[in-house]
Design an enzyme around this catalytic site. Structure first.
Site, PDB file in Angstrom:
ATOM      1  N   GLU A 212      16.788 -19.282  10.408  1.00  0.00           N
ATOM      2  CA  GLU A 212      16.964 -20.102   8.576  1.00  0.00           C
ATOM      3  C   GLU A 212      15.664 -20.516   8.996  1.00  0.00           C
ATOM      4  OE1 GLU A 212      17.915 -18.349   5.600  1.00  0.00           O
ATOM      5  OE2 GLU A 212      19.264 -16.586   6.623  1.00  0.00           O
ATOM      6  N   CYS A 246      15.033 -27.535   2.479  1.00  0.00           N
ATOM      7  CA  CYS A 246      13.828 -26.456   3.045  1.00  0.00           C
ATOM      8  C   CYS A 246      13.242 -25.601   1.946  1.00  0.00           C
ATOM      9  CB  CYS A 246      15.297 -25.331   3.952  1.00  0.00           C
ATOM     10  SG  CYS A 246      16.248 -24.302   3.095  1.00  0.00           S
TER      11      CYS A 246
END
Length: 459
Positions: A212, A246
């Site tokens: 991720e 993010c």
């Protein structure tokens, strides 16, 4: 923790996994309920730790971390029995008489490496999915968020024996040592550079990974968009956690004809949401450390700042900063910002914007503000990205009903809800053949009559 201690820990977990205890769904359910109860009991301490590490307010700490973890646990408790069941599939006539099925099975000993920006959420969320799937887990949180790491360590020690779930503290040395061990699965959240090293280390044992990562997530604002609402939602998504998210909108890419109007609305929204003194706003967070503060400060070009730009180094705070007339060649566009700086770029045609986005590294998220449904369909179909929103930001990751993840430069694999259970499970394909009949056609010597039947069965 020393290298020898880590080696022993991995061996303990592997021995415990092969005892078969975690294969019992009731055991997993008990573990999740125990974890939930402990989190609820320690909620105040968790939120206080998040405040110490990142300056998060109580509201934001619960909304973006504790609440989402509890929601994921509840979702798993509701669905785990269904997800853990064998799934019967169609059996071809040629395999008469037999049963074909897929059997979800845990990988074994799992390593979860998490980052500092959402230290509780991004450590415990994948833990929930890994436990639900029946694995043992070693957690390695970031050393940059030590207060949250400490409270997580206390929770894990209260809830689990280390042979089942353990948390390893420390920095680069511990990370390196962990990656030298043989795990059955590695789940990593963090930067692209470290992600490459994780994947390289995993390749030595051919260990499957989920990565991720991040990237420069664009926020397209098309000329038919509701600019007031777009500005409100962009400001929320960009400056949440002080931009250290993010999937934050990394930059605005708007139609040139609405640039001035959009910039004016964003300025208004920054003032409305963060006041005209954001550096003294208790609900506004801070940079994680001095190194990150200096990096973000270096991306700000004073001549292009149209709002904000001030900072307080002692507090590690940078104002929500808006930069206009930015180009793709500017320093702020050469890396993921990961801070409270929002550049505005423009396009002359949506087709050229799509082409430009597709020429760059695949982003983890893409956001589009438009009132034109056909254009929305065009952008979401033609652009390559992990996930995103139409007429909003961030919220696509706040549900257990959809998987979350990127691809290419923004990562591989996904989790949350069913996708999380599947990520930490291997699905064994099994045929259970009955013994009361045995069709002779597959055995030599082959005969023409057998070929006739074979063609009939396989069509």
């Amino acid at each position: 923790m020393t290298e020898h201690e880590i080696q022993i820990l991995v061996k303990k977990q592997r021995h415990f996994f092969y005892s078969g205890v975690t294969l019992d769904v009731n055991y997993r359910i008990h573990a999740l309920k125990k974890l939930k109860a402990c989190i609820q009991k320690q909620e105040t301490a968790i939120i206080h730790a998040l405040k110490q590490d990142l300056g998060k307010s109580r509201f934001e700490g619960y909304m973006c971390e504790v609440g989402l973890v509890l929601s994921e646990i509840d979702y798993m408790l509701k669905h785990i029995r269904s997800y853990a069941k064998e799934k019967t599939v169609h059996t071809p006539l040629a395999q008469f008489h037999s049963r074909s099925y897929k059997k979800p099975s845990p990988y074994g000993v799992v390593l979860v490496m998490s980052p500092w920006n959402y230290p509780f959420l991004l450590t415990i969320d994948p833990l929930v999915d890994a436990i639900a799937a029946g694995n043992t887990v070693i957690l390695k949180p970031s050393a940059y968020s030590p207060n949250t790491g400490k409270i997580m360590e206390e929770i894990i020690q209260k809830c689990f024996q280390e042979k089942y779930v353990a948390l390893v503290t420390g920095g680069r040395a511990e990370n390196t040592c962990l990656l030298e061990q043989h795990f059955d699965y590695i789940f990593f959240t963090g930067s692209q550079n470290v992600g490459r090293e994780v994947m390289k280390s995993a390749s030595r044992h051919l260990t499957p990974v989920t990565l991720e990562l991040g990237g420069k997530s664009p926020c397209i604002v098309e000329k038919s968009a509701n600019l007031k609402l777009a500005a409100k939602r962009i400001v929320f998504g960009k400056f949440l956690n002080c931009g250290q998210t993010c999937v934050a909108p990394d930059y605005i890419y708007c139609d040139a004809s609405i640039q001035d109007a959009l910039v004016a609305e964003i300025k208004k929204q920054i003032l409305l949401q963060f006041t005209d003194h954001p550096l003294s706003n208790e609900a506004y967070g801070k940079m994680i450390n001095e190194k990150h503060f200096s990096r973000i400060s270096g991306l700000i070009q004073p001549e292009k700042v149209v709002h904000g730009g001030n900072s307080e180094k002692d507090l590690l705070k940078i104002e929500p900063t808006l930069m206009n007339h930015v180009t793709f060649e500017d320093p702020v566009m050469q890396e993921e910002i990961f801070g409270p700086v929002l550049p505005v770029l423009t396009y002359d045609s949506l087709d050229s914007a799509i082409a430009k986005i597709n020429s760059m590294a695949h982003p983890l998220a893409l956001y589009l503000f438009t009132s034109d449904r056909q254009l929305a369909k065009k952008v979401t179909s033609q652009c390559s990205f992990g996930g995103g929103c139409i007429n909003d930001t961030i919220i696509h990751l706040a549900t257990s009903e959809m998987g979350f993840g990127g691809f290419g430069e923004s990562g591989m694999g996904s989790y949350h809800g069913k996708d999380g259970f599947q990520t930490f499970s291997h699905y064994k394909s099994i045929v259970d053949k009955k013994t009361w009949i045995d069709l002779p056609m597959r055995y030599q010597p082959y005969q023409k009559i057998h070929e006739k039947f074979l063609r009939m069965f396989l069509r």
